[in-house]
Every structure is written in C-alpha cells, then in structure tokens.
Design a protein around this motif. Structure first.
Motif, mmCIF file in Angstrom:
data_model
loop_
_atom_site.group_PDB
_atom_site.id
_atom_site.type_symbol
_atom_site.label_atom_id
_atom_site.label_comp_id
_atom_site.label_asym_id
_atom_site.label_seq_id
_atom_site.Cartn_x
_atom_site.Cartn_y
_atom_site.Cartn_z
ATOM 1 N N GLN A 1 0.842 -1.205 0.000
ATOM 2 C CA GLN A 1 0.000 0.000 0.000
ATOM 3 C C GLN A 1 0.873 1.248 0.000
ATOM 4 O OE1 GLN A 1 -2.665 -0.320 3.349
ATOM 5 N NE2 GLN A 1 -4.051 -1.694 2.257
ATOM 6 N N THR A 2 1.973 1.204 0.707
ATOM 7 C CA THR A 2 2.881 2.351 0.763
ATOM 8 C C THR A 2 3.493 2.636 -0.606
ATOM 9 O OG1 THR A 2 3.373 1.891 3.085
ATOM 10 C CG2 THR A 2 4.931 3.300 1.900
ATOM 11 N N GLN A 3 3.914 1.583 -1.304
ATOM 12 C CA GLN A 3 4.487 1.775 -2.642
ATOM 13 C C GLN A 3 3.445 2.337 -3.610
ATOM 14 O OE1 GLN A 3 5.756 -2.294 -3.031
ATOM 15 N NE2 GLN A 3 7.929 -1.734 -2.868
ATOM 16 N N ILE B 1 -1.941 9.150 -3.529
ATOM 17 C CA ILE B 1 -3.071 8.978 -2.613
ATOM 18 C C ILE B 1 -2.498 8.454 -1.300
ATOM 19 C CG2 ILE B 1 -5.175 7.640 -2.158
ATOM 20 C CD1 ILE B 1 -5.672 7.601 -5.182
ATOM 21 N N PRO B 2 -2.881 9.054 -0.161
ATOM 22 C CA PRO B 2 -2.319 8.600 1.120
ATOM 23 C C PRO B 2 -2.554 7.104 1.366
ATOM 24 C CG PRO B 2 -3.536 10.646 1.404
ATOM 25 C CD PRO B 2 -3.804 10.170 0.002
ATOM 26 N N GLN B 3 -1.592 6.464 2.003
ATOM 27 C CA GLN B 3 -1.689 5.027 2.283
ATOM 28 C C GLN B 3 -2.931 4.716 3.104
ATOM 29 O OE1 GLN B 3 -1.019 3.526 5.608
ATOM 30 N NE2 GLN B 3 -1.714 1.594 4.717
ATOM 31 N N THR B 4 -3.286 5.583 4.037
ATOM 32 C CA THR B 4 -4.475 5.345 4.865
ATOM 33 C C THR B 4 -5.745 5.351 4.020
ATOM 34 O OG1 THR B 4 -4.529 7.702 5.416
ATOM 35 C CG2 THR B 4 -3.455 6.229 7.001
ATOM 36 N N THR B 5 -5.777 6.192 2.986
ATOM 37 C CA THR B 5 -6.926 6.225 2.083
ATOM 38 C C THR B 5 -6.986 4.945 1.251
ATOM 39 O OG1 THR B 5 -6.831 8.639 1.990
ATOM 40 C CG2 THR B 5 -8.070 7.526 0.242
ATOM 41 N N ILE B 6 -5.835 4.475 0.775
ATOM 42 C CA ILE B 6 -5.791 3.224 0.021
ATOM 43 C C ILE B 6 -6.281 2.075 0.898
ATOM 44 C CG2 ILE B 6 -4.267 1.526 -1.085
ATOM 45 C CD1 ILE B 6 -2.607 3.962 -2.092
ATOM 46 N N THR C 1 -10.627 -1.818 2.189
ATOM 47 C CA THR C 1 -11.481 -2.436 3.210
ATOM 48 C C THR C 1 -12.936 -1.979 3.115
ATOM 49 O OG1 THR C 1 -10.878 -0.729 4.809
ATOM 50 C CG2 THR C 1 -9.590 -2.773 4.842
ATOM 51 N N GLY C 2 -13.225 -1.073 2.199
ATOM 52 C CA GLY C 2 -14.600 -0.624 2.008
ATOM 53 C C GLY C 2 -15.046 0.516 2.899
ATOM 54 N N ARG C 3 -14.138 1.083 3.681
ATOM 55 C CA ARG C 3 -14.486 2.215 4.548
ATOM 56 C C ARG C 3 -14.506 3.534 3.791
ATOM 57 N NH1 ARG C 3 -10.131 0.086 7.640
ATOM 58 N NH2 ARG C 3 -9.106 2.004 7.059
ATOM 59 N N VAL C 4 -13.766 3.611 2.677
ATOM 60 C CA VAL C 4 -13.675 4.828 1.865
ATOM 61 C C VAL C 4 -14.168 4.498 0.459
ATOM 62 C CG1 VAL C 4 -12.067 6.525 0.875
ATOM 63 C CG2 VAL C 4 -11.720 5.710 3.210
ATOM 64 N N ASN C 5 -15.025 5.365 -0.072
ATOM 65 C CA ASN C 5 -15.554 5.191 -1.423
ATOM 66 C C ASN C 5 -14.433 5.395 -2.447
ATOM 67 O OD1 ASN C 5 -17.258 4.949 -3.611
ATOM 68 N ND2 ASN C 5 -18.090 6.999 -3.423
ATOM 69 N N LEU C 6 -14.347 4.484 -3.426
ATOM 70 C CA LEU C 6 -13.317 4.603 -4.460
ATOM 71 C C LEU C 6 -13.497 5.881 -5.263
ATOM 72 C CD1 LEU C 6 -10.935 3.501 -6.084
ATOM 73 C CD2 LEU C 6 -12.565 2.153 -7.402
ATOM 74 N N THR D 1 -6.870 7.780 -10.956
ATOM 75 C CA THR D 1 -5.518 7.924 -10.429
ATOM 76 C C THR D 1 -4.894 6.568 -10.131
ATOM 77 O OG1 THR D 1 -6.097 10.066 -9.474
ATOM 78 C CG2 THR D 1 -4.143 8.981 -8.579
ATOM 79 N N LEU D 2 -5.660 5.696 -9.466
ATOM 80 C CA LEU D 2 -5.145 4.363 -9.146
ATOM 81 C C LEU D 2 -4.937 3.523 -10.405
ATOM 82 C CD1 LEU D 2 -7.234 3.594 -5.948
ATOM 83 C CD2 LEU D 2 -4.747 3.778 -6.078
ATOM 84 N N ALA D 3 -5.837 3.665 -11.375
ATOM 85 C CA ALA D 3 -5.714 2.900 -12.617
ATOM 86 C C ALA D 3 -4.422 3.244 -13.353
ATOM 87 C CB ALA D 3 -6.926 3.160 -13.515
ATOM 88 N N ILE D 4 -4.063 4.510 -13.373
ATOM 89 C CA ILE D 4 -2.806 4.918 -14.021
ATOM 90 C C ILE D 4 -1.625 4.272 -13.296
ATOM 91 C CG2 ILE D 4 -1.264 6.883 -14.428
ATOM 92 C CD1 ILE D 4 -3.879 8.548 -14.908
ATOM 93 N N ALA D 5 -1.642 4.325 -11.969
ATOM 94 C CA ALA D 5 -0.538 3.758 -11.190
ATOM 95 C C ALA D 5 -0.463 2.235 -11.323
ATOM 96 C CB ALA D 5 -0.681 4.148 -9.719
#
Length: 84
Positions: free
Chosen positions: A30-32, A39-44, A49-54, A61-65
């Motif tokens: 998650q850190t990498q 995007i902050p690791q805590t957000t990832i 875990t489903g606590r934060v909406n994608l 942003t995640l798709a590019i990474a």
C-alpha cells in the motif's frame, strides 16, 4: 445504430477488493502504491477495506498507477460476452 452486447457478472468482487488484488498481483505494498499515485496510504487502506468510497477521480488515479483501465477497478467482476 450499434448493437450492444450486455456484460455478465463473473465474480462477486468489490471495487476495493479489486484494487487490493491488482496491487498484490503486481507485488506492490500500500505504501508503494501510495508513493506511485499520490493517494495517502491510509486512504488506500480504507478503499481496500470498504471504509472509503473509491470514486471516479481516485479510480482514474489508481488505474494509471496500476496500469489498468479505470473500469477494471470501478466494475470488477464483469466480463463482456465475446471475451469469454
């Protein structure tokens, strides 16, 4: 007019689970991933875990990474009939 072929649900996976699965398949922590996309690791962690909406912006942003199309993250488990 184009005729569209409906997609079928193949597996029951949440968007957060798809992020985690793809991240792990690529051997990233998650850190990498956080360092790669900004995007902050805590957000990832929250997304996975489903606590934060994608959300669409984070999905892009995640798709590019992760080098995948955003739809892979937003609509996990769906497959186009002709791809079966």
């Amino acid at each position: 007019m184009r005729k569209f072929i409906p997609a079928k649900k193949r597996v029951d996976v949440s968007p957060g689970e798809s992020v985690r699965i793809i991240r792990e398949l690529q051997g990233l922590t998650q850190t990498q991933l956080s360092e790669e996309c900004g995007i902050p690791q805590t957000t990832i962690s929250g997304i996975e875990t489903g606590r934060v909406n994608l959300g669409i912006a984070r999905a892009k942003t995640l798709a590019i990474a992760l080098h995948v199309h955003p739809a892979v993250l937003v609509f996990p488990g769906w497959q186009h009939e002709s791809a079966a």
